[in-house]
Design a protein around this motif. Structure first.
Motif, short mmCIF file in Angstrom:
data_model
loop_
_atom_site.label_atom_id
_atom_site.label_comp_id
_atom_site.label_asym_id
_atom_site.label_seq_id
_atom_site.Cartn_x
_atom_site.Cartn_y
_atom_site.Cartn_z
N GLY A 181 -12.28 -2.29 -11.39
CA GLY A 181 -11.83 -3.40 -12.22
C GLY A 181 -10.45 -3.89 -11.80
O GLY A 181 -10.22 -5.10 -11.68
N ALA A 182 -9.53 -2.96 -11.57
CA ALA A 182 -8.17 -3.34 -11.18
C ALA A 182 -8.15 -3.99 -9.80
O ALA A 182 -7.43 -4.97 -9.56
CB ALA A 182 -7.27 -2.12 -11.21
N LEU A 183 -8.94 -3.44 -8.87
CA LEU A 183 -9.00 -3.99 -7.52
C LEU A 183 -9.50 -5.43 -7.53
O LEU A 183 -9.03 -6.27 -6.76
CB LEU A 183 -9.91 -3.12 -6.65
CG LEU A 183 -9.37 -1.75 -6.24
CD1 LEU A 183 -10.49 -0.85 -5.73
CD2 LEU A 183 -8.28 -1.89 -5.17
N ASN A 184 -10.44 -5.73 -8.39
CA ASN A 184 -11.01 -7.08 -8.42
C ASN A 184 -10.23 -8.04 -9.31
O ASN A 184 -10.37 -9.26 -9.18
CB ASN A 184 -12.47 -7.00 -8.87
CG ASN A 184 -13.39 -6.48 -7.78
OD1 ASN A 184 -13.80 -7.24 -6.90
ND2 ASN A 184 -13.70 -5.20 -7.81
N GLU A 185 -9.39 -7.51 -10.18
CA GLU A 185 -8.55 -8.36 -11.01
C GLU A 185 -7.30 -8.83 -10.26
O GLU A 185 -6.77 -9.91 -10.54
CB GLU A 185 -8.12 -7.59 -12.26
CG GLU A 185 -7.23 -8.37 -13.20
CD GLU A 185 -6.71 -7.54 -14.36
OE1 GLU A 185 -5.85 -8.04 -15.11
OE2 GLU A 185 -7.16 -6.39 -14.51
N ALA A 186 -6.84 -8.03 -9.32
CA ALA A 186 -5.57 -8.31 -8.65
C ALA A 186 -5.66 -9.47 -7.66
O ALA A 186 -6.70 -9.71 -7.05
CB ALA A 186 -5.11 -7.06 -7.92
N ASP A 187 -4.54 -10.16 -7.51
CA ASP A 187 -4.43 -11.15 -6.44
C ASP A 187 -4.18 -10.44 -5.11
O ASP A 187 -4.72 -10.83 -4.08
CB ASP A 187 -3.27 -12.10 -6.73
CG ASP A 187 -3.49 -12.92 -7.98
OD1 ASP A 187 -4.55 -13.54 -8.10
OD2 ASP A 187 -2.60 -12.91 -8.85
N ILE A 188 -3.30 -9.41 -5.16
CA ILE A 188 -2.99 -8.63 -3.96
C ILE A 188 -3.02 -7.16 -4.33
O ILE A 188 -2.41 -6.74 -5.32
CB ILE A 188 -1.61 -8.99 -3.39
CG1 ILE A 188 -1.56 -10.48 -3.00
CG2 ILE A 188 -1.29 -8.13 -2.17
CD1 ILE A 188 -0.20 -10.95 -2.51
N VAL A 189 -3.74 -6.37 -3.54
CA VAL A 189 -3.83 -4.93 -3.72
C VAL A 189 -3.05 -4.25 -2.60
O VAL A 189 -3.15 -4.66 -1.44
CB VAL A 189 -5.30 -4.47 -3.68
CG1 VAL A 189 -5.41 -2.96 -3.56
CG2 VAL A 189 -6.05 -4.97 -4.90
N ILE A 190 -2.28 -3.22 -2.95
CA ILE A 190 -1.62 -2.40 -1.94
C ILE A 190 -2.23 -1.01 -2.01
O ILE A 190 -2.19 -0.35 -3.06
CB ILE A 190 -0.10 -2.31 -2.17
CG1 ILE A 190 0.51 -3.71 -2.23
CG2 ILE A 190 0.56 -1.52 -1.04
CD1 ILE A 190 2.01 -3.73 -2.51
N LEU A 191 -2.82 -0.56 -0.92
CA LEU A 191 -3.50 0.74 -0.88
C LEU A 191 -2.57 1.79 -0.31
O LEU A 191 -2.11 1.68 0.83
CB LEU A 191 -4.76 0.64 -0.02
CG LEU A 191 -5.78 -0.42 -0.42
CD1 LEU A 191 -6.95 -0.44 0.56
CD2 LEU A 191 -6.27 -0.19 -1.85
N CYS A 192 -2.28 2.81 -1.11
CA CYS A 192 -1.44 3.95 -0.68
C CYS A 192 -2.29 5.20 -0.78
O CYS A 192 -2.05 6.08 -1.63
CB CYS A 192 -0.19 4.04 -1.56
SG CYS A 192 0.82 2.55 -1.54
N LEU A 193 -3.30 5.26 0.05
CA LEU A 193 -4.35 6.26 -0.04
C LEU A 193 -4.62 6.90 1.32
O LEU A 193 -4.26 6.33 2.36
CB LEU A 193 -5.65 5.60 -0.53
CG LEU A 193 -5.61 4.85 -1.86
CD1 LEU A 193 -6.86 3.98 -2.01
CD2 LEU A 193 -5.52 5.83 -3.03
N PRO A 194 -5.29 8.06 1.33
CA PRO A 194 -5.79 8.59 2.61
C PRO A 194 -6.77 7.61 3.23
O PRO A 194 -7.34 6.74 2.55
CB PRO A 194 -6.48 9.90 2.18
CG PRO A 194 -5.87 10.25 0.87
CD PRO A 194 -5.55 8.96 0.20
N ASP A 195 -7.01 7.76 4.53
CA ASP A 195 -7.81 6.78 5.26
C ASP A 195 -9.18 6.51 4.64
O ASP A 195 -9.57 5.36 4.43
CB ASP A 195 -7.98 7.23 6.72
CG ASP A 195 -6.70 7.09 7.52
OD1 ASP A 195 -5.66 6.78 6.91
OD2 ASP A 195 -6.75 7.30 8.74
N GLU A 196 -9.95 7.56 4.38
CA GLU A 196 -11.30 7.36 3.86
C GLU A 196 -11.29 6.73 2.48
O GLU A 196 -12.11 5.85 2.18
CB GLU A 196 -12.06 8.70 3.83
CG GLU A 196 -13.56 8.56 3.55
CD GLU A 196 -14.25 7.58 4.49
OE1 GLU A 196 -15.10 6.80 4.00
OE2 GLU A 196 -13.94 7.58 5.70
N ALA A 197 -10.34 7.14 1.65
CA ALA A 197 -10.22 6.54 0.32
C ALA A 197 -9.83 5.07 0.40
O ALA A 197 -10.26 4.25 -0.41
CB ALA A 197 -9.20 7.32 -0.51
#
Length: 307
Positions: free
Chosen positions: A45-61
């Motif tokens: 939900g948050a990923l699709n609501e955002a205008d811009i997403v910043i991913l601070c995750l391990p590669d596969e995630a």
């Protein structure tokens, strides 16, 4: 107002990004309750609501997070290694890739910290023809332990007698090497020799050169001038020309989002050392992500940065 979701906001880079965004009135942060931070549907939900997403995750995630985006409007800045040489992704180094290119991108890969120093030094010189694309380069570098994330931070801070200096990646397989080669315009992978020191943050990246072995036999002034011309007008990257000391501290730019570059040389022996100083958490991670975010959102490039 631009809606931002930092996925992985509890990690080292995520916390640094949120600190730079805190209190700003030109962006709106989407946050999840602690108990839903790893819940797939809440994240979707948050990923699709955002205008811009910043991913601070391990590669596969990070790859999984991108797959959860179901619209064609959410834009992504990925701070993992997953997409740094992936087709269709713009490299998030505006001074190298171009500010307009980064500003207009849908998918941006945030550079690695060591890569930032190496590429900053080498890419403009390859472009200028002073270093051949097929030249075999060596890169020596040292970083504060925060570059290793939570596990390395705990190792250094909880150990009563931590190691002062540690060389690593001795199998020559460091994950930054592919982007160092490709994003510098090289056809040969550099020999990369990184190390970590008992210091929270800070970084020095060095590329030694035998000037007489380069095809055009450039001198230090030619190298420095080419770098200065490339970064002319940058509010973040500086080419330092008046540094006369014989040492350079790894913590020189700790706590900032700047990048300083130097060309040290021995004219008699025709040798040079290209050196970049930065903070592995600043221009090497969170600062770079926020710079890119600002450009993508049409905001002042340095808003929220520590300069």
């Amino acid at each position: 107002m631009t809606k931002i979701f930092v996925d992985g906001a509890a990690g080292t880079t995520g916390l640094e990004i949120r600190e730079r965004l805190a209190g700003r009135r030109d962006v709106e942060l989407i946050t999840l309750p602690e108990d839903r931070r790893k819940d797939a549907e809440a994240r979707r939900g948050a990923l699709n609501e955002a205008d811009i997403v910043i991913l601070c995750l391990p590669d596969e995630a990070a790859r999984e997070a991108v797959a959860l985006i179901e619209n064609d409007t959410t834009r992504v800045i990925d701070a993992s290694t997953a997409h740094r040489v992936a087709p269709g992704w713009v490299y998030g180094f505006p001074e190298i890739s171009g500010r307009d290119t980064v500003a207009g991108a849908m998918r941006v890969s945030n550079p690695g910290c060591y890569s930032t120093g190496f590429i900053a030094l080498v890419a403009p010189l390859v472009k200028a023809g002073l270093i051949p694309a097929d030249y075999a380069l060596t890169c020596n570098a040292v970083s504060g332990y925060s570059g290793g994330g939570k596990s390395m931070i705990a190792e250094f801070e909880q150990n009563a007698a931590p190691t002062a200096w540690r060389s690593y990646a001795l199998r020559l397989n460091h994950k930054h090497v592919p982007e160092m080669r490709e994003r510098s315009g090289l056809t040969v992978a550099p020999l990369f020799a990184p190390a970590v020191v008992n210091l929270f943050s800070g970084m020095i990246v060095e590329v030694p050169l035998h000037l007489e072995k380069l095809p055009g036999k450039p001198d230090a002034a030619m190298l420095r001038d080419a770098l200065a011309a490339h970064y002319d007008g940058s509010p973040i990257v500086s080419v330092v020309s008046d540094y006369e000391e014989g040492t350079l501290a790894v913590e020189r730019l700790s706590g900032t989002d700047r990048l300083d570059m130097f060309v040290f040389a021995d004219a008699a022996n025709r040798q040079a050392r290209l050196v970049a100083a930065l903070d592995n958490l600043g221009k090497g991670a969170a600062g770079a992500a926020v710079q890119t975010l600002n450009l993508m959102a049409g905001l002042p490039e340095t808003e929220g940065l520590h300069l």
